[in-house]
Design an enzyme around this catalytic site. Structure first.
Site, PDB file in Angstrom:
ATOM      1  N   HIS A  97       0.814  -1.220   0.000  1.00  0.00           N
ATOM      2  CA  HIS A  97       0.000   0.000   0.000  1.00  0.00           C
ATOM      3  C   HIS A  97       0.845   1.267   0.000  1.00  0.00           C
ATOM      4  O   HIS A  97       0.303   2.370  -0.171  1.00  0.00           O
ATOM      5  CB  HIS A  97      -0.906   0.025   1.239  1.00  0.00           C
ATOM      6  CG  HIS A  97      -1.833  -1.143   1.328  1.00  0.00           C
ATOM      7  ND1 HIS A  97      -1.632  -2.192   2.210  1.00  0.00           N
ATOM      8  CD2 HIS A  97      -2.953  -1.454   0.640  1.00  0.00           C
ATOM      9  CE1 HIS A  97      -2.595  -3.089   2.063  1.00  0.00           C
ATOM     10  NE2 HIS A  97      -3.400  -2.677   1.117  1.00  0.00           N
TER      11      HIS A  97
ATOM     12  N   GLU B 137      -3.135   3.178   2.025  1.00  0.00           N
ATOM     13  CA  GLU B 137      -2.795   3.647   0.679  1.00  0.00           C
ATOM     14  C   GLU B 137      -3.117   5.130   0.534  1.00  0.00           C
ATOM     15  O   GLU B 137      -2.299   5.912   0.019  1.00  0.00           O
ATOM     16  CB  GLU B 137      -3.576   2.857  -0.371  1.00  0.00           C
ATOM     17  CG  GLU B 137      -3.402   3.396  -1.794  1.00  0.00           C
ATOM     18  CD  GLU B 137      -4.418   2.848  -2.779  1.00  0.00           C
ATOM     19  OE1 GLU B 137      -4.904   3.614  -3.629  1.00  0.00           O
ATOM     20  OE2 GLU B 137      -4.724   1.645  -2.706  1.00  0.00           O
TER      21      GLU B 137
ATOM     22  N   SER C 192      -5.685  -9.937  -2.273  1.00  0.00           N
ATOM     23  CA  SER C 192      -4.622 -10.391  -1.379  1.00  0.00           C
ATOM     24  C   SER C 192      -4.949 -11.749  -0.753  1.00  0.00           C
ATOM     25  O   SER C 192      -4.362 -12.123   0.259  1.00  0.00           O
ATOM     26  CB  SER C 192      -4.383  -9.355  -0.272  1.00  0.00           C
ATOM     27  OG  SER C 192      -5.594  -9.009   0.378  1.00  0.00           O
TER      28      SER C 192
END
Length: 284
Positions: free
Chosen positions: A79, A131, A268
């Site tokens: 991120h 992020e 993920s």
């Protein structure tokens, strides 16, 4: 019972690259650290801890309370991180591996350039997401919002320059609505549309699959932004949508009288977790 996978699901390029960087370091004898969660999946993080990685937080680095010593290894999570953290890390004599997703870096660089050229940044995303925190740290003047309704409340000065950008995992349709609003109403708003391509195709895939099945499973960590977006999209078109992190979350009663089960997974989510869930369903 038929199990149908979405056409696009699971690990994206950015996540895979971050994991590959860490895997390439597993035999290193030096102390190894990851800045925060490498990716938003607790099973991936458990695997990294088993490979010798420890986690260091941004707060520890900013307060000067981190355990980093000369020669240590630090991997920056997928991120990314803030400008202040990067500046602190430059002053440490450590080996740094930056696993920031290329799409995140593109947005960060565009925001940084626009900021230096006097633009006010209009940013669509979750201000509490790592992020977003990293990207917006490169802007002096910025407005952060999440919905079209919030966008319409912003005070846009005709004599100022603006750049509209977004979190990479935002719902593409939501951003299109916001983008169209600014394009139709204002001439002084520049658009930088860089929603991750992997995010877009995963969202489209779940949108296509969810209405065709009796039940839809979205597999991923509850902290994962892109996983939550997949769940929201699926839930809108199929009320029998469930977010699960592993096979332990499955309530086998949910499959009663169901003939077809659709499966998608966040960017993920490891393939092993997906297979474990499929195998448990097949065992019913």
């Amino acid at each position: 019972m038929e199990i149908i996978r979405a056409k696009h699901m699971g690990f994206c390029f950015g996540v895979l690259e971050a994991i590959n960087i860490c895997n390439s370091l597993k035999d290193e004898k030096r102390k190894k650290y990851i800045l925060g969660m490498l990716v938003h999946n607790k099973y991936v993080m458990e695997d990294m801890k088993n490979k010798g990685f420890e986690v260091v937080t941004e707060e520890e680095i900013l307060k000067g309370e981190d355990p980093l010593k000369e020669g240590d290894i630090l991997v920056v999570r997928a991120h990314g991180t803030t400008k202040a953290i990067h500046e602190r890390l430059k002053n440490k004599n450590i080996t740094l591996y930056d696993a920031t997703c290329i799409f995140v870096n593109k947005i960060k660089n565009e925001v940084d350039i626009a900021n230096k050229n006097g633009y006010t940044i209009l940013f669509v995303g979750d201000r509490n997401h790592p992020e977003v925190k990293g990207i917006i740290s490169y802007a002096d003047k910025i407005e952060i919002f999440e919905t079209l309704e919030e966008a319409k409340q912003l005070k846009i000065e005709k004599n100022n320059k603006y750049l509209l950008s977004t979190q990479t995992t935002l719902n593409k349709k939501k951003f299109e609505e916001i983008k169209n609003f600014f394009q139709n109403v204002y001439e002084n708003v520049k658009i930088f549309d860089k929603i991750c391509g992997a995010t877009s195709v995963r969202q489209k895939s779940v949108e296509e699959l969810a209405p065709k099945v009796d039940l839809m499973l979205v597999i991923g960590d509850r902290k994962s932004s892109n996983t939550k977006k997949l769940y929201e999209i699926s839930k809108r078109v199929n009320d029998e949508t469930y977010l699960v992190e592993s096979d332990e979350d499955l309530d086998l009663r949910m499959f009663k009288d169901k003939n077809t089960v659709g499966i998608t997974a966040g960017a993920s989510t490891p393939e092993e977790i997906i297979k474990n869930i499929e195998n448990k369903i097949r065992g019913i």
